[in-house]
Design a protein around this motif. Sequence first.
Motif, PDB file in Angstrom:
ATOM      1  N   ILE A   1     -12.209 -50.594  92.667  1.00  0.00           N
ATOM      2  CA  ILE A   1     -12.392 -49.637  91.571  1.00  0.00           C
ATOM      3  C   ILE A   1     -13.164 -48.421  92.067  1.00  0.00           C
ATOM      4  O   ILE A   1     -14.207 -48.547  92.714  1.00  0.00           O
ATOM      5  N   VAL A   2     -12.640 -47.244  91.775  1.00  0.00           N
ATOM      6  CA  VAL A   2     -13.278 -45.990  92.148  1.00  0.00           C
ATOM      7  C   VAL A   2     -14.023 -45.442  90.926  1.00  0.00           C
ATOM      8  O   VAL A   2     -13.444 -45.325  89.843  1.00  0.00           O
ATOM      9  N   THR A   3     -15.299 -45.118  91.100  1.00  0.00           N
ATOM     10  CA  THR A   3     -16.088 -44.553  90.002  1.00  0.00           C
ATOM     11  C   THR A   3     -15.861 -43.047  89.937  1.00  0.00           C
ATOM     12  O   THR A   3     -16.032 -42.346  90.930  1.00  0.00           O
ATOM     13  N   ILE A   4     -15.446 -42.587  88.778  1.00  0.00           N
ATOM     14  CA  ILE A   4     -15.172 -41.168  88.566  1.00  0.00           C
ATOM     15  C   ILE A   4     -16.248 -40.585  87.657  1.00  0.00           C
ATOM     16  O   ILE A   4     -16.481 -41.083  86.555  1.00  0.00           O
ATOM     17  N   SER A   5     -16.916 -39.550  88.117  1.00  0.00           N
ATOM     18  CA  SER A   5     -17.939 -38.906  87.299  1.00  0.00           C
ATOM     19  C   SER A   5     -17.302 -37.932  86.312  1.00  0.00           C
ATOM     20  O   SER A   5     -16.343 -37.236  86.638  1.00  0.00           O
ATOM     21  N   SER A   6     -17.849 -37.905  85.097  1.00  0.00           N
ATOM     22  CA  SER A   6     -17.355 -36.978  84.079  1.00  0.00           C
ATOM     23  C   SER A   6     -18.357 -35.881  83.770  1.00  0.00           C
ATOM     24  O   SER A   6     -18.199 -35.155  82.786  1.00  0.00           O
TER      25      SER A   6
ATOM     26  N   LEU B   1       4.103 -33.141  77.981  1.00  0.00           N
ATOM     27  CA  LEU B   1       5.289 -33.936  78.330  1.00  0.00           C
ATOM     28  C   LEU B   1       5.428 -34.075  79.848  1.00  0.00           C
ATOM     29  O   LEU B   1       5.897 -35.120  80.343  1.00  0.00           O
ATOM     30  N   GLU B   2       5.028 -33.058  80.605  1.00  0.00           N
ATOM     31  CA  GLU B   2       5.032 -33.166  82.065  1.00  0.00           C
ATOM     32  C   GLU B   2       4.050 -34.241  82.534  1.00  0.00           C
ATOM     33  O   GLU B   2       4.347 -35.027  83.446  1.00  0.00           O
ATOM     34  N   LEU B   3       2.890 -34.279  81.913  1.00  0.00           N
ATOM     35  CA  LEU B   3       1.904 -35.304  82.258  1.00  0.00           C
ATOM     36  C   LEU B   3       2.437 -36.683  81.904  1.00  0.00           C
ATOM     37  O   LEU B   3       2.278 -37.642  82.682  1.00  0.00           O
ATOM     38  N   ALA B   4       3.083 -36.807  80.749  1.00  0.00           N
ATOM     39  CA  ALA B   4       3.660 -38.087  80.350  1.00  0.00           C
ATOM     40  C   ALA B   4       4.743 -38.524  81.334  1.00  0.00           C
ATOM     41  O   ALA B   4       4.837 -39.709  81.695  1.00  0.00           O
ATOM     42  N   ALA B   5       5.575 -37.570  81.788  1.00  0.00           N
ATOM     43  CA  ALA B   5       6.627 -37.907  82.753  1.00  0.00           C
ATOM     44  C   ALA B   5       6.022 -38.328  84.098  1.00  0.00           C
ATOM     45  O   ALA B   5       6.511 -39.258  84.750  1.00  0.00           O
ATOM     46  N   MET B   6       4.960 -37.660  84.520  1.00  0.00           N
ATOM     47  CA  MET B   6       4.294 -38.017  85.773  1.00  0.00           C
ATOM     48  C   MET B   6       3.793 -39.454  85.742  1.00  0.00           C
ATOM     49  O   MET B   6       3.838 -40.179  86.747  1.00  0.00           O
TER      50      MET B   6
ATOM     51  N   GLY C   1      -4.364 -41.804  94.070  1.00  0.00           N
ATOM     52  CA  GLY C   1      -3.510 -40.670  94.402  1.00  0.00           C
ATOM     53  C   GLY C   1      -2.852 -40.066  93.178  1.00  0.00           C
ATOM     54  O   GLY C   1      -2.813 -38.837  93.017  1.00  0.00           O
ATOM     55  N   LEU C   2      -2.346 -40.925  92.282  1.00  0.00           N
ATOM     56  CA  LEU C   2      -1.706 -40.436  91.060  1.00  0.00           C
ATOM     57  C   LEU C   2      -2.747 -39.840  90.123  1.00  0.00           C
ATOM     58  O   LEU C   2      -2.487 -38.845  89.432  1.00  0.00           O
ATOM     59  N   TRP C   3      -3.937 -40.428  90.091  1.00  0.00           N
ATOM     60  CA  TRP C   3      -5.025 -39.871  89.284  1.00  0.00           C
ATOM     61  C   TRP C   3      -5.325 -38.442  89.714  1.00  0.00           C
ATOM     62  O   TRP C   3      -5.477 -37.545  88.869  1.00  0.00           O
ATOM     63  N   GLU C   4      -5.418 -38.208  91.012  1.00  0.00           N
ATOM     64  CA  GLU C   4      -5.748 -36.872  91.507  1.00  0.00           C
ATOM     65  C   GLU C   4      -4.651 -35.866  91.171  1.00  0.00           C
ATOM     66  O   GLU C   4      -4.933 -34.716  90.825  1.00  0.00           O
ATOM     67  N   LYS C   5      -3.374 -36.286  91.255  1.00  0.00           N
ATOM     68  CA  LYS C   5      -2.277 -35.392  90.873  1.00  0.00           C
ATOM     69  C   LYS C   5      -2.330 -35.060  89.387  1.00  0.00           C
ATOM     70  O   LYS C   5      -2.111 -33.910  88.983  1.00  0.00           O
ATOM     71  N   ALA C   6      -2.621 -36.080  88.573  1.00  0.00           N
ATOM     72  CA  ALA C   6      -2.710 -35.847  87.131  1.00  0.00           C
ATOM     73  C   ALA C   6      -3.881 -34.924  86.802  1.00  0.00           C
ATOM     74  O   ALA C   6      -3.775 -34.069  85.912  1.00  0.00           O
TER      75      ALA C   6
ATOM     76  N   SER D   1     -13.479 -37.589  78.918  1.00  0.00           N
ATOM     77  CA  SER D   1     -12.522 -37.649  80.032  1.00  0.00           C
ATOM     78  C   SER D   1     -11.112 -37.643  79.459  1.00  0.00           C
ATOM     79  O   SER D   1     -10.565 -38.699  79.130  1.00  0.00           O
ATOM     80  N   PRO D   2     -10.508 -36.463  79.313  1.00  0.00           N
ATOM     81  CA  PRO D   2      -9.191 -36.378  78.676  1.00  0.00           C
ATOM     82  C   PRO D   2      -8.126 -37.243  79.343  1.00  0.00           C
ATOM     83  O   PRO D   2      -7.275 -37.812  78.651  1.00  0.00           O
ATOM     84  N   LEU D   3      -8.179 -37.371  80.654  1.00  0.00           N
ATOM     85  CA  LEU D   3      -7.160 -38.168  81.338  1.00  0.00           C
ATOM     86  C   LEU D   3      -7.326 -39.651  81.020  1.00  0.00           C
ATOM     87  O   LEU D   3      -6.331 -40.361  80.803  1.00  0.00           O
ATOM     88  N   VAL D   4      -8.550 -40.143  80.996  1.00  0.00           N
ATOM     89  CA  VAL D   4      -8.787 -41.542  80.620  1.00  0.00           C
ATOM     90  C   VAL D   4      -8.297 -41.781  79.197  1.00  0.00           C
ATOM     91  O   VAL D   4      -7.657 -42.801  78.912  1.00  0.00           O
TER      92      VAL D   4
END
Length: 558
Positions: free
Chosen positions: A199-204, A538-543, A451-456, A434-437
Amino acid sequence: PFLSLAASRCLFGKPERKRKTEAKPPLDLPQHGHKQWQSYFGRTFDVYTKLWKFQQQHRQVLDTRYGLRRWQIGEVASKIGQLYYHYYLRTSETSYLSEAFSFYSAIRQRSYYHEVSKEGRPELVVKKLRYYARFIVVCLLLNKMDLVKVLVKELTDEIEDYTQRFNTEDQLEWNLVLQEVAAFVEADPVMVLNNDNAIVTISSRQQDGAVPQLEPGMVVGQLALADALIVGNCNNQVKFSELTIDMFRMLQVLEREPINLAAQSVKPGTLEPSEKPAKRENPHKYLLYKPTFSQLYTFLSASFKELPASSVLLLYLSATGVFPVGHAEYEGPYDLGGVMTSNSRDSVNEETVQRRSQAQKEMHCAAGVLPAWAVPLAESRLALITSASVSCFPQNFLNLFGQPLVCLLSPTVYPKSIQDRSQRGSLFTLFLYSPLVAFLSVCGLGSLRLGLWEKAQELLHLVYREVGQIIARSRSIDQAFLQFYGDEFLRLLLIRFVFCSAVLRLHKMFRVRYFPESYPQLPKMDTVENSLLQKRVLELAAMLDVQSLFFSSTLDGC
């Protein structure tokens, strides 16, 4: 001999037999205000600095002639760490939090409390347990989750040994402490995994360059966020110490990442109290866990009284809703419902609150969102964020003083699958944190590769910039938003609010009553229903391969 009784009581409070992790603020000093306490802290810093240096310089004499024990040195170091932690709470400067971590970490590395169980005195073991609880709080605030898990395991072993060795009455309380911290650590709905499945800890906290710059030629106000009141009063929400998960998240949203945090470590032999660690300007914050109505109003009044010119106060309310009583005749703002405040007695569960509020008016209720009692406070600049099951705003509200006022309101209800997770924090607050979470959570994704987290995240940063451009180019947006838009913290909160609104409007699980609202209202076609923003969602959802959960536009969801 090195610390006066008055200064000690002011900074650390009197001994108590309440919950072991409640890091009570100073009892004799007002908890609000910016200046009254500074001289006390300064003098106590000086005293402890002299005490620490004295024991270093005369360690051998103190050991051989006076029987100085290692746990006594640890107790001094623990008090210094506690002092830095309280100074962080008073100033919001995360560098002081890092200083507290340095002292707490050194205590563990040097095993100052290692021999304490051999003393045969349960009160000394309790000191060690409290040290662990305070260290865990600091590590949580610094997002050192790997260390938190190690400390929890050590604390579990210490509590087990303590309860077996001594016939104590507080075993259940310490077991509850363990349950609380375990639930707190597991509250994040999404795990980010590296290639080794760790698990990678991500700071917000706010990173350098994370907030979109103002558009060239954009005219905004020069107001700056100076103070923030963060109020947590949700029944049954995950908490540790006096910090609910919603309070924990909002606290970090309003802080910048500490300088060189990742590189900070404690070097053996260099532990010294530091009076002026590197500063990063953050808004001053008050953390109010289950305050009474009187306490809430006192803190609000004091904050407005000391609010500098050209500054803004942010009030964040995360609380259990009190619903309208349903009388046939409207009797004032109270009948709009509101959010619960504490009644200074034993807390009651949410079901009891609901039943009682249906039968009679709840005394300890901040009625409505900006009720009659708060109207005088609107004389100054106010930003309000509510995360509650009652977030209605009076339709006939008049801003009598003409000062900028912005309210960001959570949905009043959520789909059942989201409600079932409300104990782990509000979805609305999660979007601001954290909008992505939050996006992954509403899509039912519990983990994501790094890797996918960083692209998103790269796509989200593009979204932030475009939302900033959308706001800048809107000709119908209320000037109140633009007055606050010059401040980086408020700008980021507004952008994340717009993104949250756009996501929920496109998600098939959500309907109109599930949408967040604002006062003044944002121009929907220019912002939350903007076609470019919908395209990015929708692009984020497709990713993330979850596009089937979304409508292709808000028109499809009508």
